[in-house]
Design a protein around this motif. Structure first.
Motif, mmCIF file in Angstrom:
data_model
loop_
_atom_site.group_PDB
_atom_site.id
_atom_site.type_symbol
_atom_site.label_atom_id
_atom_site.label_comp_id
_atom_site.label_asym_id
_atom_site.label_seq_id
_atom_site.Cartn_x
_atom_site.Cartn_y
_atom_site.Cartn_z
ATOM 1 N N GLY A 248 0.819 -1.204 0.000
ATOM 2 C CA GLY A 248 0.000 0.000 0.000
ATOM 3 C C GLY A 248 0.851 1.251 0.000
ATOM 4 N N SER A 249 1.932 1.253 0.787
ATOM 5 C CA SER A 249 2.796 2.432 0.837
ATOM 6 C C SER A 249 3.467 2.689 -0.502
ATOM 7 N N PHE A 250 3.853 1.620 -1.200
ATOM 8 C CA PHE A 250 4.452 1.772 -2.524
ATOM 9 C C PHE A 250 3.448 2.399 -3.491
ATOM 10 N N LEU A 251 2.218 1.930 -3.440
ATOM 11 C CA LEU A 251 1.170 2.492 -4.284
ATOM 12 C C LEU A 251 0.921 3.951 -3.933
ATOM 13 N N GLY A 252 0.894 4.258 -2.642
ATOM 14 C CA GLY A 252 0.646 5.630 -2.220
ATOM 15 C C GLY A 252 1.721 6.587 -2.671
ATOM 16 N N VAL A 253 2.984 6.174 -2.566
ATOM 17 C CA VAL A 253 4.087 7.020 -3.014
ATOM 18 C C VAL A 253 4.040 7.210 -4.533
ATOM 19 N N ALA A 254 3.740 6.132 -5.266
ATOM 20 C CA ALA A 254 3.698 6.226 -6.725
ATOM 21 C C ALA A 254 2.620 7.199 -7.197
ATOM 22 N N VAL A 255 1.432 7.070 -6.645
ATOM 23 C CA VAL A 255 0.327 7.948 -7.037
ATOM 24 C C VAL A 255 0.527 9.351 -6.479
ATOM 25 N N GLY A 256 0.909 9.425 -5.210
ATOM 26 C CA GLY A 256 1.119 10.729 -4.592
ATOM 27 C C GLY A 256 2.204 11.527 -5.282
ATOM 28 N N GLY A 257 3.273 10.840 -5.725
ATOM 29 C CA GLY A 257 4.359 11.542 -6.403
ATOM 30 C C GLY A 257 3.912 12.183 -7.703
ATOM 31 N N ALA A 301 -1.214 2.947 1.896
ATOM 32 C CA ALA A 301 -1.243 3.828 0.722
ATOM 33 C C ALA A 301 -1.506 5.271 1.123
ATOM 34 N N LEU A 302 -2.499 5.486 1.971
ATOM 35 C CA LEU A 302 -2.841 6.846 2.372
ATOM 36 C C LEU A 302 -1.725 7.487 3.193
ATOM 37 N N SER A 303 -1.134 6.726 4.116
ATOM 38 C CA SER A 303 -0.083 7.279 4.977
ATOM 39 C C SER A 303 1.096 7.783 4.168
ATOM 40 N N PHE A 304 1.569 6.974 3.236
ATOM 41 C CA PHE A 304 2.750 7.361 2.479
ATOM 42 C C PHE A 304 2.420 8.304 1.329
ATOM 43 N N GLY A 305 1.191 8.237 0.799
ATOM 44 C CA GLY A 305 0.811 9.200 -0.219
ATOM 45 C C GLY A 305 0.767 10.615 0.336
ATOM 46 N N VAL A 306 0.117 10.765 1.495
ATOM 47 C CA VAL A 306 0.062 12.072 2.142
ATOM 48 C C VAL A 306 1.435 12.476 2.654
ATOM 49 N N GLY A 307 2.161 11.532 3.250
ATOM 50 C CA GLY A 307 3.469 11.842 3.817
ATOM 51 C C GLY A 307 4.484 12.295 2.790
ATOM 52 N N SER A 308 4.560 11.596 1.640
ATOM 53 C CA SER A 308 5.526 11.981 0.607
ATOM 54 C C SER A 308 5.179 13.336 0.008
#
Length: 393
Positions: A248-257, A301-308
């Motif tokens: 999920g974190s990988f997905l969040g970073v990819a989309v968030g980036g 996903a949400l944690s790392f998307g928002v965090g990045s």
């Protein structure tokens, strides 16, 4: 993205594995060294405190060296302390190795973040940041579950040896991919860069990052006992749960980036609201395996998307601190990484059970949302001040 940026991610992967792997090893470390589970969980806080202190200090020290020299030096120290950690029988020594390793990790990440943005320019800073942080999420997907599996098969020390071995190819990758360059003698003075902290936008961005990361680590550190004691899954499920969070974190970073450079406000407000609700739902549904497993993926996903996205915004806001901006962001996020496990451990130690860290995570994100709302309201009321589109309004 430049190929050298992906190679920097190799080193970040090794360091991220070290930072996060204790979430799957806490019970074993506590049992082997004769300490309580909250005490063993404090190893994560010790690492984070080293990151907090080390990020600005090491970034300032690195001004005297070339960026490649700084990155290689930090990696060498990081490797050495993991060897010490793997052989010690003393909990105090293990804590010390975590702090020193964190100092090296902090220096590396602070320099690497600035180097990554410098490779592509500020217009693609969000993607560059997310690409570098992809090493962290890959550590969650592969490194952390592998560390938990190694711990189950051969003991927690095997995970420390694995991190030391992972650092060797990272040294080679940095030596071959990062240009030698020169020391940052042409940069603004250290005092001038420190003055950038007077910027209220930067201070709020760093505070939001600390709160969101505290929420992430508050639950993540105690996922292993949560899964086994509340969800009712066996210990063999722990690597699976960690891998789900990492995926999920990988997905969040990819989309968030991809969105951080175009619509950061939407990522931060929409993603932040969903993150808060998700933690609350996780706390309520932790006893239902199917729902809990799904929420682990979503919350990663949400944690790392928002965090990045918050990291990229902090770097952009601190553009007048080209050397220390990475240190500011690293320190703020590790304030959260230190605070979160401590708050979660305090809640568990108070007899509130293993669900309590998840409720604390929900509360921390709620405070972040309230802070962002108050800051945006104040900016709109300030005479002659117009809120930028990138601000989390």
């Amino acid at each position: 993205m430049p190929f050298a940026l992906f190679l920097l991610g190799v080193a970040v992967f090794a360091q991220g594995t070290s930072e996060f792997m204790l979430s799957g090893l806490v019970p074993d470390i506590a049992r082997d060294l004769g300490v309580s589970v909250p005490s063993a969980g404090a190893l994560t806080s010790a690492f984070a405190l080293g990151m907090v202190a080390g990020a600005p200090l090491m970034a300032g020290l690195a001004r005297r060296w070339s960026r490649r020299g700084a990155l290689l030096g930090f990696l060498a120290v990081f490797l050495a302390v993991h060897v010490v950690g793997a052989v010690t029988d003393c909990f105090t020594v293990l804590v010390a190795t975590r702090v020193v390793g964190a100092l090296a990790n902090a220096g590396f990440l602070a320099v690497a973040l600035v180097t990554a943005v410098g490779m592509v320019g500020p217009e693609a800073g969000g993607r560059a940041t997310s690409t570098l942080l992809g090493g962290v999420t890959l550590a969650c997907v592969v490194g952390v579950p592998a560390g938990a599996l190694l711990g189950q098969l051969w003991g927690w020390r095997a995970a420390f040896w694995a991190v030391a071995l992972l650092s060797l190819p990272a040294v080679v990758a940095v030596a071959r991919s990062v240009p030698a360059g020169a020391a940052d003698s042409g940069r603004p003075s250290l005092r001038a860069e420190l003055r950038s902290l007077r910027n209220p936008r930067l201070r709020v961005a760093l505070l939001l990052g600390a709160l969101v990361n505290a929420a992430t680590f508050c639950t993540f550190t105690y996922l292993a006992p949560l899964v086994t004691q509340v969800t009712g899954l066996g210990s063999g499920w722990v690597p699976v749960v960690l891998a789900l969070f990492g995926a999920g974190s990988f997905l969040g970073v990819a989309v968030g980036g991809r969105l951080a450079d175009r619509r950061p406000g939407a990522v931060l407000t929409g993603g932040g609201g969903a993150l808060c609700l998700g933690w609350a739902a996780f706390a309520l549904a932790a006893g239902t395996p199917a729902v809990a497993l799904g929420l682990v993926l979503v919350q990663g996903a949400l944690s790392f998307g928002v965090g990045s996205t918050l990291i990229s915004q902090a770097l952009r806001t601190a553009s007048d601190a080209p050397t220390l901006s990475g240190g500011f962001a690293t320190a703020a996020f590790n304030v959260g990484a230190a605070l979160g496990p401590w708050l979660g451990g305090t809640a568990i130690g108070a007899g509130l059970g293993y669900r309590s860290p998840v409720w604390v995570s929900a509360a921390l994100v709620a405070v972040a949302l309230l802070t962002a709302g108050l800051a945006a309201r104040r900016n709109r009321r300030a005479p002659g001040c117009r809120t930028r589109a990138s601000w989390p309004a």
